[in-house]
Design an enzyme around this catalytic site. Structure first.
Site, PDB file in Angstrom:
ATOM      1  N   LYS A  77       0.854  -1.196   0.000  1.00  0.00           N
ATOM      2  CA  LYS A  77       0.000   0.000   0.000  1.00  0.00           C
ATOM      3  C   LYS A  77       0.891   1.247   0.000  1.00  0.00           C
ATOM      4  O   LYS A  77       1.939   1.257   0.651  1.00  0.00           O
ATOM      5  CB  LYS A  77      -0.898  -0.028   1.242  1.00  0.00           C
ATOM      6  N   SER A 152      -9.599   1.828   3.128  1.00  0.00           N
ATOM      7  CA  SER A 152      -8.793   2.648   2.256  1.00  0.00           C
ATOM      8  C   SER A 152      -7.793   1.853   1.420  1.00  0.00           C
ATOM      9  O   SER A 152      -7.282   2.357   0.423  1.00  0.00           O
ATOM     10  CB  SER A 152      -8.018   3.698   3.076  1.00  0.00           C
ATOM     11  N   SER A 176      -9.601  -0.618   7.288  1.00  0.00           N
ATOM     12  CA  SER A 176      -9.101  -0.478   5.920  1.00  0.00           C
ATOM     13  C   SER A 176      -8.454  -1.710   5.313  1.00  0.00           C
ATOM     14  O   SER A 176      -8.125  -1.697   4.125  1.00  0.00           O
ATOM     15  CB  SER A 176      -8.103   0.666   5.832  1.00  0.00           C
TER      16      SER A 176
HETATM   17  N1  GLN Z   1     -12.933   3.839   6.707  1.00  0.00           N
HETATM   18  C1  GLN Z   1     -12.187   4.229   7.869  1.00  0.00           C
HETATM   19  C2  GLN Z   1     -11.808   5.684   7.788  1.00  0.00           C
HETATM   20  O1  GLN Z   1     -12.065   6.272   6.785  1.00  0.00           O
HETATM   21  C3  GLN Z   1     -10.999   3.340   8.049  1.00  0.00           C
HETATM   22  C4  GLN Z   1      -9.728   3.869   7.507  1.00  0.00           C
HETATM   23  C5  GLN Z   1      -8.545   3.013   7.803  1.00  0.00           C
HETATM   24  O2  GLN Z   1      -8.654   1.951   8.419  1.00  0.00           O
HETATM   25  N2  GLN Z   1      -7.393   3.487   7.413  1.00  0.00           N
HETATM   26  O3  GLN Z   1     -11.282   6.239   8.720  1.00  0.00           O
END
Ligand code: GLN
Length: 475
Positions: A77, A152, A176
């Site tokens: 990532k 994400s 994410s």
């Molecule tokens: N969807 C969550 C957010 O937008 C999780 C993001 C993540 O785990 N990096 O904060």
């Protein structure tokens, strides 16, 4: 043609001489090229990967013992640093920034013989649930290109889903890794907070962030975890606890104790088919002799607000370093004074969602509102922790859906950030409490999309979590 099913099988084939690492890498490079429109990769390290594959093949032929991840093709990532390679958190503010060191997880992958094939698109600074907040554009779900892959770590999920690498790393601050794994029909593991070093992981919310693993099989996740977990002098929040040999412990035939929450399975926001599938699974587990019981859980509606107050507060502080002075995008307007220089650099460099969160986080930390928001959210975090610890006195696991919905259509939730945030209802708990959690791909919705079952275990009990996951996929 090269076909991948698991690392174990790949290694067996290498030893039998049926396949080479070079063939594997060439296969992935072709696949990546053929699926460019999915937008999963930001950069592909083709020449480097080919050179490493050739070296691995020579080493093997020379009789050198194969390391744990010998020739295993991995994607990263775009929040994980790899020395002398670009990393930008999919943000314009870090465009063209080159890592000056490698994350500990990356060092460990390389030391175990892995071949890193490229870096993967994600939501900007890992903020999002659909991979639509990226300076490089959105990522498409390979199973239905009109749908999002989740976020994400959407690029990391699609890379494994579409067969563009064997394993990938993501980061999980509130879901994410698990949510995109759920949307893409693969395994997504978020280990305990402090199991894997965060050194070299671009921070979103430091007390929540954890590197996680995407894979096609439970055993591959176990093996990757075994390699990248463990103590690190560069991250004081990493546990010195010894790393168990996860792969050796996988096949235990145990009866476990599962807890679930009626409040979660009867939640009005949960897709009825997802709820029904999980209830069926609960009945099956009982039949197989596991203990599965409902536990009262009154905190469900408080955890998303607590998560977004605390993570935006941490993000507003973490992201203050991107000021256009030290690195990243900077305004080129002549003669601007310092405050305007910061404003212009940050206004142009950050995307909409990141700005929203910096502002929200700055607000909840401001003198007049600190106690009303930040302190209260900390209290919710503590209450939640106490509650979860009580549950783990009587149970091995908590069962939950991973997401209340399957992969939604691109654009569907972009104008409604609250709806997007609420969809994190089942994943953020593990990060608030720091426990490990996995999304296991078990189900298919009538809309054709896959979805998973989420299992959470107590801190540092990845052994049981992986054992249970293995049982779940096998049955
Ligand atoms: N969807 C969550 C957010 O937008 C999780 C993001 C993540 O785990 N990096 O904060």
């Amino acid at each position: 043609m090269f076909e991948f099913s698991s690392i174990e099988q790949y290694h067996a084939q290498l030893l039998e001489g049926n396949v080479t690492c070079l063939q594997a890498v060439e296969h992935y490079l072709q696949q990546i090229h053929a699926t460019k429109h999915l937008n999963a990769f930001i950069e592909v390290y083709a020449d480097e990967a080919i050179a490493k594959a050739k070296q691995a093949d020579e080493d093997r032929k020379a009789g050198r013992p194969m390391q744990k991840l010998h020739g295993v093709v991995v994607g990263l990532k775009d929040v994980i640093c790899y020395k002398n390679h670009k990393v930008s958190a999919s943000s314009a503010i870090l465009k063209n920034f080159v890592s000056v060191y490698s994350a500990t997880a990356v060092e460990k992958l390389l030391a175990a013989g892995a071949i890193i094939i490229g870096n993967l698109n994600c939501d900007e600074f890992a903020m999002g649930s659909s991979n639509e907040n990226s300076a490089y554009g959105k990522v498409l779900n390979a199973l239905d290109e009109t749908r999002v892959p989740g976020g994400s770590s959407g690029g990391s999920a699609v890379a494994v889903q579409a067969g563009l690498c064997m394993v990938s790393l993501g980061s999980d601050t509130g879901g994410s890794v698990r949510q995109p794994a759920d949307f893409c029909g693969i395994i997504g593991l978020k280990p305990t907070y402090g199991r894997i070093s965060r050194y070299g992981l671009i921070a979103y919310a430091s007390s929540f962030d954890q590197i996680g693993i995407f894979s096609a099989t439970v055993a591959d996740a176990a093996l990757t975890l075994e390699v990248i977990a463990g103590a690190d002098d560069f991250d004081s929040t990493v546990s010195p606890k010894e790393v168990p040999p996860y792969t050796k412990e996988l096949s235990a035939n145990k009866k476990f104790r599962y807890a679930y929450f009626d409040e979660a399975l009867d939640h009005p926001g949960l897709d009825v088919e997802i709820g029904a599938a999980i209830k069926n699974k609960i009945a099956e587990l009982k039949k197989e002799g596991h203990t599965v019981s409902a536990v009262k859980f009154e905190l469900l509606d408080y955890i998303v607000p607590a998560y977004y107050v605390l993570t935006t507060a941490e993000a507003s502080s973490n992201l203050s370093r991107f000021d256009g002075v030290k690195y990243g995008h900077r305004t080129t307007a002549p003669g601007v004074e310092l405050t305007d220089f910061y404003k212009q650099s940050r206004s142009a460099g950050f995307g909409k969602e990141v700005k929203r969160r910096i502002m929200l986080g700055t607000f909840v930390l401001s003198a007049g509102y600190y106690d009303a928001y930040f302190t209260r959210a900390q209290k919710v975090r503590q209450l939640l922790n106490d509650k979860i610890q009580l549950i783990f006195k009587d149970f091995d696991f908590i069962l939950l859906p991973t997401s209340p919905v399957t992969a939604f259509k691109a654009g569907e939730k972009m104008d409604d950030p609250i709806a997007m945030y609420l969809a994190d209802i089942y994943t953020v708990m593990a990060n608030l409490v720091g426990i490990p959690a996995i999304s296991v791909p078990l189900f298919k919705h009538s809309n054709g999309m896959p979805f998973g079952l989420q299992v959470m275990a107590n801190r540092f009990d990845e052994v049981s979590l992986l054992q249970a996951s293995g049982q779940l996929v096998a049955h």
